[in-house]
Design a protein around this motif. Structure first.
Motif, mmCIF file in Angstrom:
data_model
loop_
_atom_site.group_PDB
_atom_site.id
_atom_site.type_symbol
_atom_site.label_atom_id
_atom_site.label_comp_id
_atom_site.label_asym_id
_atom_site.label_seq_id
_atom_site.Cartn_x
_atom_site.Cartn_y
_atom_site.Cartn_z
ATOM 1 N N ARG A 221 2.786 1.065 -4.697
ATOM 2 C CA ARG A 221 4.018 0.444 -5.198
ATOM 3 C C ARG A 221 4.609 -0.511 -4.171
ATOM 4 O O ARG A 221 5.070 -1.605 -4.499
ATOM 5 N N ARG A 222 4.558 -0.126 -2.909
ATOM 6 C CA ARG A 222 5.098 -0.974 -1.847
ATOM 7 C C ARG A 222 4.252 -2.229 -1.656
ATOM 8 O O ARG A 222 4.777 -3.317 -1.388
ATOM 9 N N ASN A 223 2.940 -2.117 -1.824
ATOM 10 C CA ASN A 223 2.065 -3.277 -1.640
ATOM 11 C C ASN A 223 2.214 -4.294 -2.768
ATOM 12 O O ASN A 223 1.987 -5.490 -2.555
ATOM 13 N N ARG A 224 2.573 -3.839 -3.952
ATOM 14 C CA ARG A 224 2.774 -4.797 -5.047
ATOM 15 C C ARG A 224 3.953 -5.721 -4.769
ATOM 16 O O ARG A 224 3.962 -6.875 -5.206
ATOM 17 N N ALA A 225 4.924 -5.235 -4.035
ATOM 18 C CA ALA A 225 6.083 -6.062 -3.698
ATOM 19 C C ALA A 225 5.853 -6.900 -2.444
ATOM 20 O O ALA A 225 6.651 -7.782 -2.134
ATOM 21 N N ASN A 226 4.737 -6.658 -1.740
ATOM 22 C CA ASN A 226 4.443 -7.401 -0.511
ATOM 23 C C ASN A 226 3.088 -8.079 -0.674
ATOM 24 O O ASN A 226 2.045 -7.417 -0.596
ATOM 25 N N PRO A 227 3.009 -9.376 -0.911
ATOM 26 C CA PRO A 227 1.714 -10.036 -1.137
ATOM 27 C C PRO A 227 0.818 -10.053 0.089
ATOM 28 O O PRO A 227 -0.385 -10.245 -0.037
ATOM 29 N N ASP A 228 1.365 -9.871 1.272
ATOM 30 C CA ASP A 228 0.565 -9.919 2.490
ATOM 31 C C ASP A 228 0.136 -8.533 2.949
ATOM 32 O O ASP A 228 -0.412 -8.378 4.050
ATOM 33 N N ALA A 229 0.370 -7.496 2.154
ATOM 34 C CA ALA A 229 0.086 -6.136 2.600
ATOM 35 C C ALA A 229 -1.413 -5.869 2.709
ATOM 36 O O ALA A 229 -1.840 -5.059 3.526
ATOM 37 N N GLU A 230 -2.222 -6.535 1.864
ATOM 38 C CA GLU A 230 -3.666 -6.295 1.871
ATOM 39 C C GLU A 230 -4.406 -7.090 2.939
ATOM 40 O O GLU A 230 -5.620 -6.984 3.052
ATOM 41 N N LEU B 111 7.620 7.590 3.462
ATOM 42 C CA LEU B 111 8.717 6.840 2.859
ATOM 43 C C LEU B 111 9.405 5.930 3.864
ATOM 44 O O LEU B 111 9.893 4.856 3.509
ATOM 45 N N THR B 112 9.447 6.349 5.115
ATOM 46 C CA THR B 112 10.052 5.512 6.155
ATOM 47 C C THR B 112 9.083 4.498 6.729
ATOM 48 O O THR B 112 9.453 3.741 7.633
ATOM 49 N N GLY B 113 7.826 4.457 6.248
ATOM 50 C CA GLY B 113 6.863 3.459 6.700
ATOM 51 C C GLY B 113 6.136 3.797 7.978
ATOM 52 O O GLY B 113 5.413 2.952 8.517
ATOM 53 N N ILE B 114 6.288 5.022 8.492
ATOM 54 C CA ILE B 114 5.626 5.397 9.743
ATOM 55 C C ILE B 114 4.172 5.784 9.517
ATOM 56 O O ILE B 114 3.302 5.485 10.339
ATOM 57 N N LEU B 115 3.879 6.420 8.396
ATOM 58 C CA LEU B 115 2.537 6.940 8.127
ATOM 59 C C LEU B 115 2.114 6.503 6.731
ATOM 60 O O LEU B 115 2.889 6.591 5.780
ATOM 61 N N THR B 116 0.881 6.032 6.619
ATOM 62 C CA THR B 116 0.364 5.578 5.328
ATOM 63 C C THR B 116 -0.437 6.689 4.651
ATOM 64 O O THR B 116 -0.956 7.599 5.306
#
Length: 312
Positions: free
Chosen positions: A255-264, A195-200
Motif C-alpha cells: 500500500r505504501r509503495n503504490r503511493a510512492n512511484p520511486d519505491a521500487e 508502520l513507522t518505516g523502520i522494518l519492511t
C-alpha cells in the motif's frame, strides 16, 4: 489566564524546553504510578482470593495426608516473613499487570510528540492491541500450568513428601504468566516497527527460519517442563502471530509503495526526471531563449574603437 496562554503557545510538533519535558515526564510517571498503586491496594484486600486462584494448578493433598511420590503436594509457608513478603509481591505484580494499559499509554504519550504526525495515530492502536495480546498469553499460560506442575511433581521419588513453599508456587505461576504475556507482544512490536518505516515486511519474511528456531528454543528454555507440551503451547501461537505480522507488513508495504512511484527503484538507480516547469495552479511552456546581441562589425552603423567593438 496563564494556563490558557500556555495551551495557546504550545508547539503543535511537540517541541518544548528541557524543563517542560521533565515536567511532562514527572506528570506521566505520577499518573502511571497512581494507577499501579490503586490496583495494588485492591489486590491487597483480595490477596487471599488471588493466592487460592493462582495455586489451583497444584494438586494439593487432602488434610492429614502426606504426599507420597508425585501424586500430590503440600503447599505451605516456610518462614515467618513469608506470608508478608508473598502478599506484597503478589499485590505489586497484580498492580503492574492490571494497570498496564494506563502506564503503557502514558509511556507512549510521552514519546508520541517526538514522532511524525502519521506515527502518532498508532498510539491508541498500540495500547488497544497490546492488552488483548498480553491477556491471551497470560490465559494460555494459566491453562497449561496444571500440566506443567503435574509433570514437575511426578518427578518426586516414591516414599518422599513433596512440600512446596507458597512463595515458590506463586513465583513460578507469575513468571509463566508474565513470560507468555510478554512473548505474545513480539508480533505487535514487529508491526509497529513496520508502520513507522523502520522494518519492511520483506526483511521480516527473510528472517522466518531464524525466528522460528529462536521461538522454539525460547519455548524449550523458558518452560520448566521436560515434555514438549509447554514448548509447543508457547512456540506455536507465537509462530502463527509472527507470520500474521509478516503478512500485515507485506500488505502495508504494498500500500505504501503504490503511493510512492520511486519505491521500487534500487539504491543505485535514478528516478525519471520531470523537466516540465510548473507554477502554482498552472503549467507554462518554456519560451524560446533570447538571442545574444550581435557583435558590432566594421560596417556602417557598427561601433569600433581601435579595432575593438564598444562591448569589449
Amino acid at each position: 489566564m496563564l494556563k490558557s496562554a500556555r495551551k495557546q503557545d504550545k508547539d503543535p510538533e511537540g517541541r518544548m524546553p528541557l524543563v517542560e519535558h521533565l515536567r511532562e515526564l514527572r506528570n506521566r510517571l505520577a499518573k502511571g504510578l497512581l494507577a499501579v498503586a490503586a490496583v495494588t491496594i485492591v489486590a491487597l484486600v483480595y490477596s487471599e482470593e488471588l493466592m487460592q486462584f493462582l495455586t489451583k494448578s497444584v494438586p494439593t493433598c487432602a488434610p492429614g495426608v502426606s504426599s507420597n511420590g508425585g501424586n500430590c503436594a503440600i503447599v505451605s509457608f516456610n518462614t515467618l516473613m513469608a506470608p508478608f513478603s508473598t502478599t506484597i509481591q503478589l499485590s505489586l505484580t497484580t498492580g503492574l499487570v492490571v494497570a498496564s494499559p494506563v502506564w503503557l499509554y502514558q509511556l507512549w504519550a510521552f514519546v508520541a510528540p517526538g514522532l511524525h504526525k502519521n506515527e502518532k495515530k498508532y498510539t491508541y492502536a498500540f495500547v488497544a492491541a497490546a492488552v488483548p495480546l498480553f491477556s491471551a498469553g497470560a490465559y494460555l499460560a494459566y491453562l497449561i500450568l496444571p500440566i506443567s506442575v503435574r509433570v514437575l511433581i511426578s518427578l518426586t521419588p516414591e516414599g518422599s513428601a513433596n512440600i512446596l513453599s507458597l512463595g515458590d508456587v506463586l513465583d513460578f505461576t507469575l513468571r509463566m504468566v508474565l513470560v507468555f504475556g510478554l512473548a505474545f507482544e513480539l508480533p505487535l512490536v514487529l508491526v509497529m516497527l513496520n508502520l513507522t518505516g523502520i522494518l519492511t515486511g520483506r526483511r521480516m519474511a527473510g528472517w522466518w527460519r531464524g525466528v522460528i528456531m529462536g521461538v522454539f528454543i525460547f519455548g524449550a528454555v523458558i518452560t520448566p517442563t521436560t515434555d514438549p507440551v509447554g514448548m509447543l503451547a508457547l512456540a506455536g501461537p507465537i509462530s502463527i502471530l509472527y507470520f500474521g505480522a509478516v503478512g500485515f507488513s507485506l500488505l502495508n508495504d504494498r500500500r505504501r509503495n503504490r503511493a510512492n512511484p520511486d519505491a521500487e527503484l534500487d539504491d543505485d538507480e535514478a528516478s525519471s526526471l520531470d523537466l516540465t516547469p510548473e507554477t502554482v495552479g498552472a503549467v507554462e511552456p518554456v519560451g524560446t531563449a533570447k538571442a545574444l546581441p550581435e557583435q558590432s562589425t566594421g560596417e556602417p552603423g557598427g561601433h569600433r574603437v581601435n579595432g575593438y567593438d564598444d562591448i569589449t
